[in-house]
Design a protein around this motif. Structure first.
Motif, PDB file in Angstrom:
ATOM      1  N   UNK A  27       1.068  -1.386   0.281  1.00 33.65           N
ATOM      2  CA  UNK A  27       0.239  -0.210  -0.486  1.00 33.65           C
ATOM      3  C   UNK A  27       0.675   1.442  -0.244  1.00 33.65           C
ATOM      4  N   UNK A  28       0.541   2.291  -0.573  1.00 37.74           N
ATOM      5  CA  UNK A  28       1.361   3.329  -0.688  1.00 37.74           C
ATOM      6  C   UNK A  28      -0.066   4.355  -0.338  1.00 37.74           C
ATOM      7  N   UNK A  29       0.634   5.224  -0.466  1.00 38.02           N
ATOM      8  CA  UNK A  29       0.398   6.750   0.489  1.00 38.02           C
ATOM      9  C   UNK A  29       0.428   8.421  -0.064  1.00 38.02           C
ATOM     10  N   UNK A  30      -0.387   8.944  -0.736  1.00 40.51           N
ATOM     11  CA  UNK A  30       0.089  10.102  -0.815  1.00 40.51           C
ATOM     12  C   UNK A  30       1.044  11.328  -0.135  1.00 40.51           C
ATOM     13  N   UNK A  31       2.130  11.451  -0.510  1.00 38.13           N
ATOM     14  CA  UNK A  31       3.201  12.290   0.626  1.00 38.13           C
ATOM     15  C   UNK A  31       2.676  13.406   1.048  1.00 38.13           C
ATOM     16  N   UNK A  32       1.469  14.237   0.829  1.00 37.61           N
ATOM     17  CA  UNK A  32       1.018  14.826   1.541  1.00 37.61           C
ATOM     18  C   UNK A  32      -0.459  14.389   2.936  1.00 37.61           C
ATOM     19  N   UNK A  33      -0.302  12.873   2.705  1.00 36.29           N
ATOM     20  CA  UNK A  33      -0.923  12.114   3.956  1.00 36.29           C
ATOM     21  C   UNK A  33      -0.418  11.291   4.362  1.00 36.29           C
ATOM     22  N   UNK A  34      -1.009  11.044   5.567  1.00 34.35           N
ATOM     23  CA  UNK A  34      -0.662   9.810   6.580  1.00 34.35           C
ATOM     24  C   UNK A  34      -1.484   8.841   6.632  1.00 34.35           C
ATOM     25  N   UNK A  35      -0.814   7.609   6.021  1.00 25.92           N
ATOM     26  CA  UNK A  35      -1.813   6.207   6.428  1.00 25.92           C
ATOM     27  C   UNK A  35      -1.338   6.070   7.736  1.00 25.92           C
ATOM     28  N   UNK A  36      -2.418   5.474   9.016  1.00 14.87           N
ATOM     29  CA  UNK A  36      -2.618   5.513  10.035  1.00 14.87           C
ATOM     30  C   UNK A  36      -2.642   4.009  10.192  1.00 14.87           C
ATOM     31  N   UNK A  37      -3.075   3.331  11.251  1.00 10.06           N
ATOM     32  CA  UNK A  37      -2.878   2.166  12.095  1.00 10.06           C
ATOM     33  C   UNK A  37      -3.682   2.130  13.286  1.00 10.06           C
ATOM     34  N   UNK A  38      -4.945   2.396  13.503  1.00 11.14           N
ATOM     35  CA  UNK A  38      -5.957   2.985  14.770  1.00 11.14           C
ATOM     36  C   UNK A  38      -5.992   2.086  15.291  1.00 11.14           C
ATOM     37  N   UNK A  39      -6.329   1.405  16.381  1.00 12.25           N
ATOM     38  CA  UNK A  39      -6.514   0.665  17.589  1.00 12.25           C
ATOM     39  C   UNK A  39      -8.391   1.148  17.719  1.00 12.25           C
ATOM     40  N   UNK A  40      -9.124  -0.115  17.242  1.00 12.87           N
ATOM     41  CA  UNK A  40     -10.460  -0.014  17.829  1.00 12.87           C
ATOM     42  C   UNK A  40     -10.678   0.753  18.618  1.00 12.87           C
ATOM     43  N   UNK A  41     -10.026   0.724  19.962  1.00  5.70           N
ATOM     44  CA  UNK A  41     -10.612   0.793  21.749  1.00  5.70           C
ATOM     45  C   UNK A  41     -10.238   2.731  21.639  1.00  5.70           C
ATOM     46  N   UNK A  42      -9.103   2.794  20.465  1.00  6.14           N
ATOM     47  CA  UNK A  42      -8.682   4.420  20.114  1.00  6.14           C
ATOM     48  C   UNK A  42      -9.859   4.791  19.761  1.00  6.14           C
ATOM     49  N   UNK A  43     -10.718   4.325  18.905  1.00  4.14           N
ATOM     50  CA  UNK A  43     -11.788   5.395  18.479  1.00  4.14           C
ATOM     51  C   UNK A  43     -12.979   5.375  18.947  1.00  4.14           C
ATOM     52  N   UNK A  44     -13.616   4.032  20.087  1.00  2.85           N
ATOM     53  CA  UNK A  44     -14.816   3.915  20.696  1.00  2.85           C
ATOM     54  C   UNK A  44     -14.702   4.974  21.569  1.00  2.85           C
ATOM     55  N   UNK A  45     -15.938   5.474  21.357  1.00  2.00           N
ATOM     56  CA  UNK A  45     -16.934   6.219  21.562  1.00  2.00           C
ATOM     57  C   UNK A  45     -15.331   8.093  22.321  1.00  2.00           C
ATOM     58  N   UNK A  46     -15.137   8.258  21.084  1.00  2.00           N
ATOM     59  CA  UNK A  46     -13.727   9.227  20.932  1.00  2.00           C
ATOM     60  C   UNK A  46     -14.224   9.885  19.573  1.00  2.00           C
ATOM     61  N   UNK A  47     -15.656  10.702  19.102  1.00  2.00           N
ATOM     62  CA  UNK A  47     -16.048  11.600  18.242  1.00  2.00           C
ATOM     63  C   UNK A  47     -15.695  12.656  18.372  1.00  2.00           C
ATOM     64  N   UNK A  48     -14.940  13.273  19.749  1.00  2.00           N
ATOM     65  CA  UNK A  48     -14.323  14.901  19.367  1.00  2.00           C
ATOM     66  C   UNK A  48     -13.011  14.671  18.566  1.00  2.00           C
ATOM     67  N   UNK A  49     -12.788  13.513  18.989  1.00  2.00           N
ATOM     68  CA  UNK A  49     -11.279  13.270  18.295  1.00  2.00           C
ATOM     69  C   UNK A  49     -11.050  12.787  16.906  1.00  2.00           C
ATOM     70  N   UNK A  50     -11.973  12.102  16.492  1.00  2.00           N
ATOM     71  CA  UNK A  50     -12.113  11.889  15.405  1.00  2.00           C
ATOM     72  C   UNK A  50     -14.279  11.716  14.386  1.00  2.00           C
ATOM     73  N   UNK A  51     -14.268  12.233  15.217  1.00  2.00           N
ATOM     74  CA  UNK A  51     -15.993  12.236  14.875  1.00  2.00           C
ATOM     75  C   UNK A  51     -16.804  10.850  14.513  1.00  2.00           C
ATOM     76  N   UNK A  52     -17.813  11.292  14.193  1.00  2.00           N
ATOM     77  CA  UNK A  52     -18.958  10.790  14.359  1.00  2.00           C
ATOM     78  C   UNK A  52     -18.906   9.428  13.823  1.00  2.00           C
ATOM     79  N   UNK A  53     -18.494   9.391  12.852  1.00  2.00           N
ATOM     80  CA  UNK A  53     -18.417   8.086  11.661  1.00  2.00           C
ATOM     81  C   UNK A  53     -17.509   7.539  11.759  1.00  2.00           C
ATOM     82  N   UNK A  54     -16.315   7.761  12.320  1.00  2.00           N
ATOM     83  CA  UNK A  54     -15.349   6.847  11.931  1.00  2.00           C
ATOM     84  C   UNK A  54     -15.470   5.825  14.060  1.00  2.00           C
ATOM     85  N   UNK A  55     -15.979   6.828  14.693  1.00  2.00           N
ATOM     86  CA  UNK A  55     -15.840   6.689  16.120  1.00  2.00           C
ATOM     87  C   UNK A  55     -17.450   5.224  16.476  1.00  2.00           C
TER      88      UNK A  55
END
Length: 267
Positions: A183-211
């Motif tokens: 997998x390759x990502x454009x240089x102006x972006x970052x590709x992240x691997x985010x654990x589920x527990x980081x997303x859970x109930x974290x709309x303040x950081x990730x917004x309602x869709x990702x959380x």
């Protein structure tokens, strides 16, 4: 508050097996380790719109010409230390999003989505087709639909009662990753691997869709495959490697080292 000791959580005694509890369960999903995948960067892909206002203006122009806009994004899941991680993009250190984008008005849904995924994540210089080569994506079930009722940033997982002509529908699909992939990502972006527990109930950081992604994935049971191709843990009951704590990792792109990211949310 009652505290559960580590010994109580990780007893040396075998668990008591309950009666079968898998009725009407979707098929078990096999997840491969993050270390199986190769990550790189490719040429910068500038954002089409310099601002949110410009993006909404372009949406309005699309709606006037072609009707409701169709957007497709993928939930790509692997594991690190036997905990599911979701691959996502961070753009200009400003907001997070899943791989994918809006479709051209006349594009086939799935084929158009695969083209969008390749634009974001395929290595540069490779020509991809839908003939089973490494550029192919296994597009799974639709896990969620989000609706934009007006030319505004707000989207909802339902169509409000007073809305008969939504301006955009965004579909999130589960994408089964193979046991290895480049997998390759454009240089102006970052590709992240985010654990589920980081997303859970974290709309303040990730917004309602990702959380909401942990809720969407909770319907599946997982098999966690190790680097040798053997199932090392299953849901439930698998323990992470002793002393390891899963966390968000920058896989490619950007200049910041692995670790904390700036607070931001997806619109």
């Amino acid at each position: 508050m009652t505290t559960i000791s580590k010994d109580a959580q990780q007893s040396s005694y075998p668990p008591i097996a309950p009666p079968d509890f898998n009725a009407h369960q979707p098929k078990t999903v096999r997840l491969y380790p993050l270390s199986n995948y190769t990550f790189g960067t490719k040429e910068t892909q500038p954002e089409e719109d310099p601002s949110v206002l410009a993006r909404l203006k372009r949406l309005e122009e699309h709606y006037d010409a072609y009707g409701m806009r169709r957007t497709c994004e993928g939930i790509l899941v692997c594991h690190d230390h036997n905990h599911p991680h979701v691959l996502m993009l961070q753009i200009a250190n400003a907001f997070f999003k899943l791989p994918g984008d809006y479709l051209p008005h006349d594009a086939d849904e799935i084929e158009g989505f695969k083209i969008r995924l390749n634009e974001r994540l395929a290595p540069s210089g490779n020509q991809f087709s839908n003939d089973g080569n490494e550029g192919e994506w296994e597009i799974g079930e639709t896990l969620a639909q989000w609706w934009r009722p007006n030319f505004e940033t707000f989207m909802y997982p339902f169509i409000p009662p007073h809305v008969s002509r939504p301006k955009e529908c965004k579909k999130l699909y589960f994408i089964q990753l193979p046991n290895s992939k480049v997998l390759s990502v454009p240089k102006n972006m970052k590709l992240l691997a985010v654990p589920l527990f980081e997303l859970y109930d974290n709309a303040q950081r990730y917004g309602p869709q990702l959380s909401a992604i942990p809720h969407l994935l909770s319907r599946y049971n997982f098999e966690f495959v190790d680097e040798n191709g053997k199932v090392s843990a299953v849901t439930p009951g698998g323990n992470p490697n002793e002393g390891s704590v899963p966390r968000t990792k920058v896989l490619a792109g950007g200049d910041e080292p692995n670790g904390a990211q700036q607070d931001s949310k997806m619109e």
